[in-house]
Write an enzyme that holds these catalytic residues in place. Structure first.
Site, PDB file in Angstrom:
ATOM      1  N   GLY A   7     -10.082  19.921  29.640  1.00 58.73           N
ATOM      2  CA  GLY A   7      -9.360  20.369  30.830  1.00 58.73           C
ATOM      3  C   GLY A   7      -7.877  20.470  30.516  1.00 58.73           C
ATOM      4  N   ALA A  12      -8.797  -1.502  31.806  1.00 55.90           N
ATOM      5  CA  ALA A  12      -9.762  -0.698  32.548  1.00 55.90           C
ATOM      6  C   ALA A  12      -9.651  -0.950  34.052  1.00 55.90           C
ATOM      7  N   HIS A  48     -19.993 -28.708  42.792  1.00 62.47           N
ATOM      8  CA  HIS A  48     -20.046 -29.641  41.668  1.00 62.47           C
ATOM      9  C   HIS A  48     -21.460 -29.644  41.082  1.00 62.47           C
ATOM     10  N   GLY A 101      -3.083  -8.814  18.334  1.00 57.90           N
ATOM     11  CA  GLY A 101      -3.127  -8.550  19.775  1.00 57.90           C
ATOM     12  C   GLY A 101      -4.549  -8.763  20.267  1.00 57.90           C
ATOM     13  N   LYS A 119     -17.711  -6.164  23.806  1.00 61.16           N
ATOM     14  CA  LYS A 119     -18.288  -7.364  24.432  1.00 61.16           C
ATOM     15  C   LYS A 119     -19.735  -7.577  23.969  1.00 61.16           C
ATOM     16  N   ILE A 155      -7.108  -6.638  20.641  1.00 61.16           N
ATOM     17  CA  ILE A 155      -8.164  -6.043  19.804  1.00 61.16           C
ATOM     18  C   ILE A 155      -8.313  -6.833  18.506  1.00 61.16           C
ATOM     19  N   ASP A 166      -4.503   4.559  31.487  1.00 62.58           N
ATOM     20  CA  ASP A 166      -3.726   4.299  30.270  1.00 62.58           C
ATOM     21  C   ASP A 166      -2.637   5.341  30.015  1.00 62.58           C
ATOM     22  N   GLY A 202      -1.799  -1.519  18.682  1.00 63.43           N
ATOM     23  CA  GLY A 202      -1.487  -1.007  20.019  1.00 63.43           C
ATOM     24  C   GLY A 202      -2.067   0.380  20.209  1.00 63.43           C
ATOM     25  N   VAL A 255       3.294  -5.207   8.052  1.00 61.79           N
ATOM     26  CA  VAL A 255       2.588  -4.361   7.076  1.00 61.79           C
ATOM     27  C   VAL A 255       3.389  -3.086   6.829  1.00 61.79           C
TER      28      VAL A 255
HETATM   29  P1  FAD Z   1      -9.927   6.324  28.651  1.00 65.90           P
HETATM   30  O1  FAD Z   1     -10.945   5.288  28.791  1.00 65.90           O
HETATM   31  O2  FAD Z   1      -9.286   6.522  27.329  1.00 65.90           O
HETATM   32  O3  FAD Z   1     -10.615   7.680  29.139  1.00 65.90           O
HETATM   33  C1  FAD Z   1      -9.975   8.905  29.092  1.00 65.90           C
HETATM   34  C2  FAD Z   1     -11.024   9.982  28.980  1.00 65.90           C
HETATM   35  O4  FAD Z   1     -10.402  11.239  29.175  1.00 65.90           O
HETATM   36  C3  FAD Z   1     -11.696  10.055  27.598  1.00 65.90           C
HETATM   37  O5  FAD Z   1     -13.082  10.165  27.741  1.00 65.90           O
HETATM   38  C4  FAD Z   1     -11.101  11.305  26.974  1.00 65.90           C
HETATM   39  O6  FAD Z   1     -12.001  11.937  26.082  1.00 65.90           O
HETATM   40  C5  FAD Z   1     -10.887  12.161  28.215  1.00 65.90           C
HETATM   41  N1  FAD Z   1      -9.845  13.194  28.071  1.00 65.90           N
HETATM   42  C6  FAD Z   1      -8.581  13.049  27.621  1.00 65.90           C
HETATM   43  N2  FAD Z   1      -7.915  14.224  27.701  1.00 65.90           N
HETATM   44  C7  FAD Z   1      -8.799  15.122  28.194  1.00 65.90           C
HETATM   45  C8  FAD Z   1      -8.715  16.499  28.497  1.00 65.90           C
HETATM   46  N3  FAD Z   1      -7.574  17.188  28.344  1.00 65.90           N
HETATM   47  N4  FAD Z   1      -9.819  17.124  28.972  1.00 65.90           N
HETATM   48  C9  FAD Z   1     -10.993  16.440  29.169  1.00 65.90           C
HETATM   49  N5  FAD Z   1     -11.103  15.131  28.906  1.00 65.90           N
HETATM   50  C10 FAD Z   1     -10.028  14.479  28.433  1.00 65.90           C
HETATM   51  N6  FAD Z   1      -9.731  -3.041  28.801  1.00 65.90           N
HETATM   52  C11 FAD Z   1     -10.153  -3.999  29.652  1.00 65.90           C
HETATM   53  O7  FAD Z   1      -9.733  -4.012  30.811  1.00 65.90           O
HETATM   54  N7  FAD Z   1     -11.062  -4.948  29.253  1.00 65.90           N
HETATM   55  C12 FAD Z   1     -11.551  -4.985  27.994  1.00 65.90           C
HETATM   56  O8  FAD Z   1     -12.354  -5.850  27.667  1.00 65.90           O
HETATM   57  C13 FAD Z   1     -11.120  -3.990  27.074  1.00 65.90           C
HETATM   58  N8  FAD Z   1     -11.585  -3.974  25.811  1.00 65.90           N
HETATM   59  C14 FAD Z   1     -11.180  -2.988  24.954  1.00 65.90           C
HETATM   60  C15 FAD Z   1     -11.657  -3.008  23.652  1.00 65.90           C
HETATM   61  C16 FAD Z   1     -11.263  -2.037  22.751  1.00 65.90           C
HETATM   62  C17 FAD Z   1     -11.795  -2.066  21.348  1.00 65.90           C
HETATM   63  C18 FAD Z   1     -10.381  -0.997  23.188  1.00 65.90           C
HETATM   64  C19 FAD Z   1      -9.973   0.096  22.258  1.00 65.90           C
HETATM   65  C20 FAD Z   1      -9.891  -0.981  24.484  1.00 65.90           C
HETATM   66  C21 FAD Z   1     -10.280  -1.983  25.375  1.00 65.90           C
HETATM   67  N9  FAD Z   1      -9.786  -2.026  26.683  1.00 65.90           N
HETATM   68  C22 FAD Z   1     -10.190  -3.010  27.536  1.00 65.90           C
HETATM   69  C23 FAD Z   1      -8.842  -1.020  27.190  1.00 65.90           C
HETATM   70  C24 FAD Z   1      -9.604   0.030  28.009  1.00 65.90           C
HETATM   71  O9  FAD Z   1     -10.575   0.632  27.191  1.00 65.90           O
HETATM   72  C25 FAD Z   1      -8.642   1.070  28.557  1.00 65.90           C
HETATM   73  O10 FAD Z   1      -7.614   0.441  29.289  1.00 65.90           O
HETATM   74  C26 FAD Z   1      -9.373   2.034  29.471  1.00 65.90           C
HETATM   75  O11 FAD Z   1     -10.410   2.691  28.779  1.00 65.90           O
HETATM   76  C27 FAD Z   1      -8.413   3.082  30.031  1.00 65.90           C
HETATM   77  O12 FAD Z   1      -9.107   3.922  30.888  1.00 65.90           O
HETATM   78  P2  FAD Z   1      -8.644   5.443  31.109  1.00 65.90           P
HETATM   79  O13 FAD Z   1      -9.668   6.035  32.011  1.00 65.90           O
HETATM   80  O14 FAD Z   1      -7.229   5.475  31.507  1.00 65.90           O
HETATM   81  O15 FAD Z   1      -8.717   6.121  29.674  1.00 65.90           O
HETATM   82  P1  NAD Z   2      -1.642  -5.131  21.369  1.00 60.04           P
HETATM   83  O1  NAD Z   2      -0.373  -4.537  21.851  1.00 60.04           O
HETATM   84  O2  NAD Z   2      -2.359  -6.105  22.216  1.00 60.04           O
HETATM   85  O3  NAD Z   2      -1.396  -5.858  19.960  1.00 60.04           O
HETATM   86  C1  NAD Z   2      -0.866  -5.206  18.842  1.00 60.04           C
HETATM   87  C2  NAD Z   2      -0.209  -6.216  17.938  1.00 60.04           C
HETATM   88  O4  NAD Z   2       0.111  -5.581  16.690  1.00 60.04           O
HETATM   89  C3  NAD Z   2       1.105  -6.764  18.496  1.00 60.04           C
HETATM   90  O5  NAD Z   2       1.044  -8.172  18.519  1.00 60.04           O
HETATM   91  C4  NAD Z   2       2.160  -6.227  17.526  1.00 60.04           C
HETATM   92  O6  NAD Z   2       3.254  -7.101  17.362  1.00 60.04           O
HETATM   93  C5  NAD Z   2       1.357  -6.069  16.238  1.00 60.04           C
HETATM   94  N1  NAD Z   2       1.931  -5.104  15.277  1.00 60.04           N
HETATM   95  C6  NAD Z   2       2.519  -3.913  15.533  1.00 60.04           C
HETATM   96  N2  NAD Z   2       2.921  -3.316  14.381  1.00 60.04           N
HETATM   97  C7  NAD Z   2       2.575  -4.152  13.366  1.00 60.04           C
HETATM   98  C8  NAD Z   2       2.709  -4.101  11.943  1.00 60.04           C
HETATM   99  N3  NAD Z   2       3.270  -3.067  11.324  1.00 60.04           N
HETATM  100  N4  NAD Z   2       2.251  -5.130  11.189  1.00 60.04           N
HETATM  101  C9  NAD Z   2       1.662  -6.196  11.815  1.00 60.04           C
HETATM  102  N5  NAD Z   2       1.517  -6.293  13.153  1.00 60.04           N
HETATM  103  C10 NAD Z   2       1.950  -5.292  13.932  1.00 60.04           C
HETATM  104  O7  NAD Z   2      -2.580  -3.872  21.019  1.00 60.04           O
HETATM  105  P2  NAD Z   2      -4.122  -3.792  20.628  1.00 60.04           P
HETATM  106  O8  NAD Z   2      -4.658  -5.114  20.273  1.00 60.04           O
HETATM  107  O9  NAD Z   2      -4.207  -2.672  19.651  1.00 60.04           O
HETATM  108  O10 NAD Z   2      -4.766  -3.328  21.985  1.00 60.04           O
HETATM  109  C11 NAD Z   2      -4.386  -2.088  22.614  1.00 60.04           C
HETATM  110  C12 NAD Z   2      -4.570  -2.138  24.089  1.00 60.04           C
HETATM  111  O11 NAD Z   2      -5.934  -2.225  24.427  1.00 60.04           O
HETATM  112  C13 NAD Z   2      -3.863  -3.323  24.692  1.00 60.04           C
HETATM  113  O12 NAD Z   2      -2.853  -2.820  25.542  1.00 60.04           O
HETATM  114  C14 NAD Z   2      -4.883  -4.053  25.491  1.00 60.04           C
HETATM  115  O13 NAD Z   2      -4.444  -4.249  26.797  1.00 60.04           O
HETATM  116  C15 NAD Z   2      -6.110  -3.150  25.492  1.00 60.04           C
HETATM  117  N6  NAD Z   2      -7.282  -4.015  25.227  1.00 60.04           N
HETATM  118  C16 NAD Z   2      -7.633  -4.922  26.179  1.00 60.04           C
HETATM  119  C17 NAD Z   2      -8.688  -5.788  25.944  1.00 60.04           C
HETATM  120  C18 NAD Z   2      -9.043  -6.787  26.992  1.00 60.04           C
HETATM  121  O14 NAD Z   2      -8.634  -6.618  28.132  1.00 60.04           O
HETATM  122  N7  NAD Z   2      -9.803  -7.821  26.671  1.00 60.04           N
HETATM  123  C19 NAD Z   2      -9.365  -5.760  24.738  1.00 60.04           C
HETATM  124  C20 NAD Z   2      -8.965  -4.842  23.779  1.00 60.04           C
HETATM  125  C21 NAD Z   2      -7.914  -3.976  24.048  1.00 60.04           C
END
Ligand code: FAD
Ligand code: NAD
Length: 475
Positions: A122, A327, A451, A190, A58, A192, A319, A278, A245
């Site tokens: 852990g 999140a 408004h 998707g 963001k 991302i 997740d 994904g 791909v």
């Molecule tokens: P995580 O955030 O992955 O946290 C898990 C933590 O556990 C990590 O720090 C990891 O190191 C730690 N861990 C794992 N195993 C162990 C272990 N055995 N011992 C100790 N520590 C461990 N979601 C949104 O809602 N809004 C968004 O705008 C958004 N943008 C995103 C943008 C990107 C580029 C990406 C990649 C994801 C985005 N997401 C967004 C998705 C969001 O980041 C995840 O849904 C969220 O972080 C999941 O939270 P979590 O706590 O389940 O896991």
């Molecule tokens: P996604 O599931 O949103 O999108 C992945 C896309 O890749 C799909 O449309 C799929 O059809 C395509 N794909 C898969 N295999 C392919 C291939 N071989 N060639 C071409 N296309 C292919 O996953 P993401 O964008 O990687 O995001 C991962 C997760 O992170 C999502 O579940 C999302 O909820 C979370 N996230 C959320 C936010 C947000 O809330 N704003 C932002 C970033 C990520």
């Protein structure tokens, strides 16, 4: 320090750290273990979201959007600039500062709430023992009355496309580019792919997005997805649907990406390749022998509606369990579990989880789409309002998009709200609240909206559902 806790949370991301804080608020003794390490080797709480996901993406979306608007929109307002330029290093530094501030803030919150932070790995053992290995290598066996697993997710790799951390990267790598690539390819249209593709496109990268499916944003309302595709293409994102791909290889002149579409085998040469197809649950080395915790066929930790794993007093959230990888979904699960552990009420309404895509225009929705309702055979009505008819949106030079309400044809209960337009991610909060309270479209119609605000679009869409809109003709 004691090795016995009421609750041990493994994972300090947006699912784990709120679980720890709420458990401490419930007067339980709590430790939160997290192993995250940044590229400079420093440990940080906050997980993917704060370190390499929601927050840094963001920050870059905001910076790149400001540049884009300065370049393309300021003149419309009569604001004249003598040339606009940007500096990726400053953008990255700003992003880094925000991330550091937010992640260090978690330690302050832990201190205030009385949570013991433990940085390292852990591993759950039988009998709710947890083996903790600190980043310094020291090992201890801790005992908990309850364990919450919140280990998160990791990027899905693609066979035939190996990450090299430089030319071929995952989403974390794509947030760290030191310069704008001239030619960029993103695999996956998707969330991302669209957000990070937008960042680098706005800064000038020629960006191709390859998407395997024929349908764009299949999880979104069809009308919304169509409108979004139109805007993204206008912005220069070259989205190629039905493009699967198969391989990518780094050569001297760039990354050669091979994909197959309706016309056959294709190749594309780019400077950087982002793989965003994904994410998958992360549970490596999380579970010892005999814990009773079960993974499903896709690697998610199996849980019931209340995030119980089936092993006594072992819970899992975020997740690493079923449901959308978001999140805020993880946060609600974490807080809900911490309340259930304390014998209180804890509940997640999985029917009212908002989705937001932080592109421009922003996309946000909650509840069911028209397509889902049609498939379920449910009779519904809709009301839409275009931002072009909103005075505030026009004043903001943000008249693209619309708000659409879907309500039950007989009972008038709101079944879904779908928004593409300015601040859609903020506007959707009203929709979520309405659904949480099982509101009807009439409830929204009778709610006064200030408004001129963007939220009037939600109000007028609700009125339009009964052909009573004031600021657009009713059809
Ligand atoms: P995580 O955030 O992955 O946290 C898990 C933590 O556990 C990590 O720090 C990891 O190191 C730690 N861990 C794992 N195993 C162990 C272990 N055995 N011992 C100790 N520590 C461990 N979601 C949104 O809602 N809004 C968004 O705008 C958004 N943008 C995103 C943008 C990107 C580029 C990406 C990649 C994801 C985005 N997401 C967004 C998705 C969001 O980041 C995840 O849904 C969220 O972080 C999941 O939270 P979590 O706590 O389940 O896991
Ligand atoms: P996604 O599931 O949103 O999108 C992945 C896309 O890749 C799909 O449309 C799929 O059809 C395509 N794909 C898969 N295999 C392919 C291939 N071989 N060639 C071409 N296309 C292919 O996953 P993401 O964008 O990687 O995001 C991962 C997760 O992170 C999502 O579940 C999302 O909820 C979370 N996230 C959320 C936010 C947000 O809330 N704003 C932002 C970033 C990520």
């Amino acid at each position: 320090m004691s090795d016995n806790f009421d609750v041990i949370v493994i994972g300090g991301g947006p699912a784990g750290y709120p679980a720890a804080i709420r458990a401490a608020q419930n007067k339980l003794s709590v430790a939160c273990i997290d192993e995250w390490k940044n590229r400079d080797g420093s440990a940080a709480f906050g997980g993917t979201c704060l370190n390499a996901g929601c927050i840094p993406s963001k920050a870059l979306l905001e910076s790149s959007e400001l540049y884009h608007r300065a370049l393309h929109e300021f003149a419309t307002h009569g604001v004249k600039l003598d040339g606009v330029s940007f500096d990726v290093e400053t953008m990255q530094k700003r992003k880094g500062g925000i991330v550091r501030g937010m992640t260090q803030g978690i330690l302050t919150l832990f201190k205030g709430a009385g949570v013991t932070p433990l940085t390292g790995h852990g591993r759950l053992l039988a009998g709710r023992k947890v083996e903790f290995t600190g980043h310094d290598g020291a090992r201890r066996i801790l005992q908990a009355k309850h364990v919450v697993l919140a280990s998160g997710s990791e990027p899905m790799p693609l066979r035939g496309v190996d990450f090299d951390g430089e030319r071929i990267v995952d989403s974390w790598g794509a947030l760290e580019f030191a310069a704008v690539p001239k030619r960029l390819c993103v695999i996956g249209a998707g969330v991302i792919g669209l957000e990070l593709g937008s960042v680098w496109r706005r800064l000038g990268a020629e960006t191709v997005v390859l998407e395997a499916l024929e349908q764009f944003l299949p999880m979104a309302d069809g009308q919304l997805a169509k409108e979004a595709a139109r805007h993204f293409r206008k912005q220069g994102l070259d989205i190629r649907l039905g493009a699967k791909v198969t391989a990518a290889k780094v050569e001297k002149d760039g990354v050669h990406v091979s994909y197959a579409d309706a016309k056959g085998a294709q190749t594309l040469v780019v400077d950087r390749l982002i793989v965003a197809i994904g994410r998958r649950p992360f549970t490596r080395n999380l579970l010892g022998e005999g814990t009773g915790v079960v993974l499903d066929a896709r690697g998610f930790i199996q849980v019931d509606e209340q995030c119980r794993t089936g092993a006594e007093a072992v819970w899992a959230v975020g997740d690493c369990v079923r449901g959308p990888m978001l999140a805020h979904k993880g946060k609600e699960e974490g807080v809900g579990v911490a309340d259930l552990i304390a014998g209180k009420y804890g509940h997640v309404n999985y029917n009212a989880i908002p989705s937001v895509i932080y592109t421009a225009p922003e996309i946000a929705w909650v509840g069911q789409t028209e397509e889902q309702l049609k498939a379920a055979g449910r009779a519904y009505k809709t009301g839409s309002f275009p931002f072009a008819a909103s005075g505030r949106a026009r004043a903001m030079e943000a008249g693209a998009g619309f708000c659409k309400i879907v309500a039950d044809a007989a009972s008038d209960e709101i079944l879904g709200i779908h928004i593409i337009g300015p601040m859609a991610g903020e506007l959707i909060a009203e929709a979520v609240l309405a659904m949480e309270y099982s509101a009807s479209s009439e409830d929204l119609q009778r709610t006064i909206h200030a408004h001129p605000t963007l939220s009037e679009a939600v109000h007028e869409a609700a009125l339009a559902a009964d052909k009573r809109a004031i600021d657009i003709p009713n059809r």
